[in-house]
Scaffold this motif. Structure first.
Motif, PDB file in Angstrom:
ATOM      1  N   VAL A 113      -6.959  -0.160  -5.222  1.00 29.03           N
ATOM      2  CA  VAL A 113      -7.227  -0.628  -3.966  1.00 29.03           C
ATOM      3  C   VAL A 113      -6.498  -1.865  -3.599  1.00 29.03           C
ATOM      4  CG1 VAL A 113      -9.370  -1.507  -4.813  1.00 29.03           C
ATOM      5  CG2 VAL A 113      -8.973  -1.009  -2.179  1.00 29.03           C
ATOM      6  N   GLU A 170     -13.661   2.623  -4.465  1.00 30.25           N
ATOM      7  CA  GLU A 170     -12.387   3.252  -4.512  1.00 30.25           C
ATOM      8  C   GLU A 170     -12.040   3.428  -6.014  1.00 30.25           C
ATOM      9  OE1 GLU A 170     -10.440   4.791  -2.449  1.00 30.25           O
ATOM     10  OE2 GLU A 170     -11.172   3.941  -0.446  1.00 30.25           O
ATOM     11  N   GLN A 176       0.855  -1.036  -0.044  1.00 32.17           N
ATOM     12  CA  GLN A 176       0.118   0.072   0.124  1.00 32.17           C
ATOM     13  C   GLN A 176       1.004   1.350   0.099  1.00 32.17           C
ATOM     14  OE1 GLN A 176      -0.484   2.250   2.945  1.00 32.17           O
ATOM     15  NE2 GLN A 176      -1.985   3.444   1.789  1.00 32.17           N
ATOM     16  N   ARG A 185      -8.750   5.188  -7.861  1.00 39.60           N
ATOM     17  CA  ARG A 185      -8.050   4.838  -6.739  1.00 39.60           C
ATOM     18  C   ARG A 185      -7.659   3.360  -7.097  1.00 39.60           C
ATOM     19  NH1 ARG A 185      -7.720   6.369  -0.910  1.00 39.60           N
ATOM     20  NH2 ARG A 185      -5.547   5.832  -1.391  1.00 39.60           N
ATOM     21  N   CYS A 188      -1.892   3.618  -2.882  1.00 43.41           N
ATOM     22  CA  CYS A 188      -3.177   3.096  -2.964  1.00 43.41           C
ATOM     23  C   CYS A 188      -4.030   3.112  -1.461  1.00 43.41           C
ATOM     24  CB  CYS A 188      -3.110   1.852  -4.012  1.00 43.41           C
ATOM     25  SG  CYS A 188      -2.460   0.280  -3.184  1.00 43.41           S
ATOM     26  N   ALA A 189      -5.340   2.824  -1.866  1.00 40.86           N
ATOM     27  CA  ALA A 189      -6.176   2.472  -0.745  1.00 40.86           C
ATOM     28  C   ALA A 189      -6.133   1.116  -0.311  1.00 40.86           C
ATOM     29  CB  ALA A 189      -7.650   2.564  -1.256  1.00 40.86           C
ATOM     30  N   TRP A 190      -5.977   0.674   0.855  1.00 45.04           N
ATOM     31  CA  TRP A 190      -6.165  -0.513   1.377  1.00 45.04           C
ATOM     32  C   TRP A 190      -7.201  -0.911   2.446  1.00 45.04           C
ATOM     33  CZ3 TRP A 190      -2.683  -1.335   6.171  1.00 45.04           C
ATOM     34  CH2 TRP A 190      -2.834  -2.960   6.671  1.00 45.04           C
ATOM     35  N   TYR A 191      -7.719  -2.008   2.173  1.00 47.02           N
ATOM     36  CA  TYR A 191      -8.751  -2.537   3.064  1.00 47.02           C
ATOM     37  C   TYR A 191      -8.364  -3.931   3.799  1.00 47.02           C
ATOM     38  CZ  TYR A 191     -11.622   1.289   1.660  1.00 47.02           C
ATOM     39  OH  TYR A 191     -11.847   2.370   1.232  1.00 47.02           O
TER      40      TYR A 191
END
Length: 156
Positions: A86, A79, A38, A84, A43-46
């Motif tokens: 993700v 996202e 990330q 973005r 970037c986004a991260w979940y």
């Protein structure tokens, strides 16, 4: 912000964006890799455990796992709608949950033979189609090299 500034933002959003799934058994290193990628991919991260905690949903039945996959998919779609890339890291144990998530890039953490939860071990299906299969724990230097490989191959 003037028009010129907005124009530059639009151009920067024109780059290719991906939905990346990092999947594997509990304890295989998904979160370790995701946290570091990330940063390098900006970037986004979940993380699935954090999302389950926020949803207060610790149901690991088939229905609960499908719901979690859909929940992670919804976050990834959000996202993507914001241009973005993700990363979502979660077990994603079956072909059905992987199909529901619908990743554009899949990384399988094939680093352990069994996870810490017997019920997950029993239902985990070896993935047939992955983009990257990681078979050992990676150093920070190796993760940086991997991030650069991802950028070169998938973000151009």
């Amino acid at each position: 912000m003037g028009r010129t500034s907005w124009r530059r933002l639009e151009i920067s959003f024109g780059e290719k964006r991906l939905r990346i799934l990092i999947m594997g058994l509990p304890g295989s290193g998904k979160t370790h890799l995701a946290r570091r990628l990330q940063i390098h991919l900006n970037c986004a991260w979940y993380n699935a455990d954090k999302i389950r905690e926020m949803a207060n949903d610790w149901d690991f039945t088939d229905a609960g796992r499908r719901r979690q996959s859909e929940r992670m998919n919804n976050l990834a779609v959000f996202e993507g709608s914001r241009a973005r890339t993700v990363i979502c890291d979660f077990v994603c144990p079956t072909g059905e949950t992987r199909k529901r998530f619908n990743a554009e890039l899949t990384i399988w953490m094939d680093t352990i033979e069994e996870g810490r939860f017997d019920n997950t071990n029993k239902i985990f299906e070896t993935p047939e189609d992955v983009d990257y299969r990681i078979q050992g724990f990676m150093s920070d230097e190796a993760i940086l090299e991997f991030a650069n490989t991802l950028k070169e191959k998938h973000f151009v």
